[in-house]
Scaffold this active site. Structure first.
Site, PDB file in Angstrom:
ATOM      1  CB  SER A 163       2.539  -5.367  -7.496  1.00  0.00           C
ATOM      2  OG  SER A 163       2.356  -3.814  -7.842  1.00  0.00           O
ATOM      3  CD  GLU A 209       0.263  -0.107 -10.084  1.00  0.00           C
ATOM      4  OE1 GLU A 209      -0.219  -0.065 -11.360  1.00  0.00           O
ATOM      5  OE2 GLU A 209      -0.039   0.949  -9.460  1.00  0.00           O
ATOM      6  CE1 TYR A 250       5.442  -4.885 -12.359  1.00  0.00           C
ATOM      7  CE2 TYR A 250       3.654  -3.770 -11.371  1.00  0.00           C
ATOM      8  CZ  TYR A 250       4.729  -4.595 -11.281  1.00  0.00           C
ATOM      9  OH  TYR A 250       5.309  -4.766  -9.884  1.00  0.00           O
TER      10      TYR A 250
END
Ligand code: NAP
Ligand code: F7E
Length: 327
Positions: A125, A127, A149
């Site tokens: 990801s 992120e 996460y």
């Protein structure tokens, strides 16, 4: 010639459903891993039920993964399963780590044990870039994750690379920037907005509460991204790729486009709620997918405006009772 077999973890999720469709179109025999729940959650793959084979297993249960691989013996394994909602990762950091981080190692261990020839895709990801050091972000940009996460995804990313380097597995990590669709979960901001726009337009709601309108993301269409996942596993060598559009918008621009599309002034309906701000925000992400363009020949086909209009249309249809099974 016998069909190639693919196994998808997370087949009931947004990306899993698009990937299953795509692989069926390519002539694959498609298997999906589902976890046990008291009620079936197969809405996104209902239209594919007679064409995919579903098997129960769980990322938390090592033996179930080994048995699954023994049973299916896939040529390609796509690990899309995860606890994928960033705010939940602060509320449930340990569970997020179990699914999203250690779950990857459990799968890789199963591959190593059952058949090291299985080609493995890990859904990493953007992120992971977090509080970014450089703009735009590419495969060499350092990771500065800002949520449990994102930290778990960094682990998943590096354990995938580690199993490639340690055991010679064909294991690849796709670093995807945000991708959306009418099948996106309603808790994510694009779908939360398009769902609210549809309800407000139809007189079913009178406002929507949102958090940080200034956050900026590189948003693409999920149907485009799963094609890149597949392309990564068709290469001669396993490598990691950024998958992104290279175009960035703010949450406020998203809101403006969605409300404008149905002829409403967003300022009358959007309430900013401080409770929806995150403990640590990722303010701005923008991807550089040059490597995917050059080596995979991959291009996104849907613009941000087209994506948001597609999602508003699908939500309007759904509330009017006209939705099609695959929307
Ligand atoms: P999603 O819609 O939230 O789907 C997640 C899937 O994981 C669901 O099928 C879910 O099953 C399954 N799952 C969760 N925990 C599990 C467990 N313990 N055992 C087995 N299955 C489990 O996510 P998505 O948007 O399709 O994203 C797919 C993957 O890409 C995720 O790993 C996500 O973190 C990553 N990713 C997504 C984006 C994006 O913008 N969409 C960007 C970068 C990376 P249930 O139906 O049973 O809940
Ligand atoms: O938030 C802001 C929020 O939850 C986007 C996952 O697929 O993509 C996704 O993660 C931005 C954030 O996605 C609301 O603060 C404002 O800055 O739609 P989101 P995400 O956190 O970027 C990455 C690449 C993944 O890997 C993840 O799995 O929007 N925002 N107001 C809001 N966000 C939400 N959810 N709800 C709001 O009301």
């Amino acid at each position: 010639m016998a069909a190639r077999r693919a196994l998808i973890t997370g087949i009931t999720g947004q990306d899993g459903s698009y990937l299953a469709e795509f692989l069926l179109q390519q002539g694959y025999e498609v298997h999906g891993m589902v976890r046990r729940s008291s009620t079936e959650n197969f809405e996104r793959i209902e239209h594919l039920r007679d064409r995919v084979q579903l098997h129960q297993a769980d990322l938390l249960d090592q033996l179930s993964l080994i048995q699954l691989l023994r049973q299916v013996r896939p040529h390609e394994l796509y690990n899309l399963a995860a606890q994928s909602f960033v705010p939940t990762s602060w509320a449930q950091p340990l569970l997020t780590g179990e699914f999203t981080a250690l779950g990857v190692t459990r799968l890789l261990e199963a591959v190593r044990l059952v058949d090291p020839e299985i080609r493995f895709f890990q859904a990493s990801s953007s992120e992971m870039f977090g509080a970014v050091d450089e703009v735009p972000q590419n495969e060499n940009t350092p990771f500065r994750p800002r949520s449990p996460y994102a930290v778990a995804k960094v682990y998943g990313h590096f354990i995938t690379i580690n199993y490639r380097e340690s055991y010679g597995l064909f294991a690849c990590s796709g670093i995807s920037f945000n991708h959306e669709s009418p099948r996106r979960g309603k808790e994510f901001v694009t779908r939360k907005v398009t769902d609210a726009v549809a309800r407000i337009k139809l007189g079913l709601a009178d406002h929507v509460r949102l958090g940080n309108l200034q956050a900026r993301r590189d948003w693409g269409y999920a149907g485009d991204y799963v094609r890149a996942f597949w392309l990564m596993l068709q290469q001669d060598q396993p490598e990691d790729f950024v998958i992104a559009t290279g175009v960035q918008h703010s949450v406020q621009e998203l809101v403006e486009i969605a409300f404008d599309y149905v002829g409403l002034d967003w300022r009358r309906y959007v309430r900013v709620d401080p409770a929806l701000f995150r403990p640590a925000e990722v303010n701005s992400l923008l991807g550089d997918a040059s490597k995917a363009r050059e080596k995979l020949g991959w291009e996104p086909t849907v613009s941000f405006e087209e994506l948001i209009r597609m999602m508003v249309d699908a939500d309007l249809q759904r509330y009017r009772g006209q939705s099609s099974p695959a929307s």
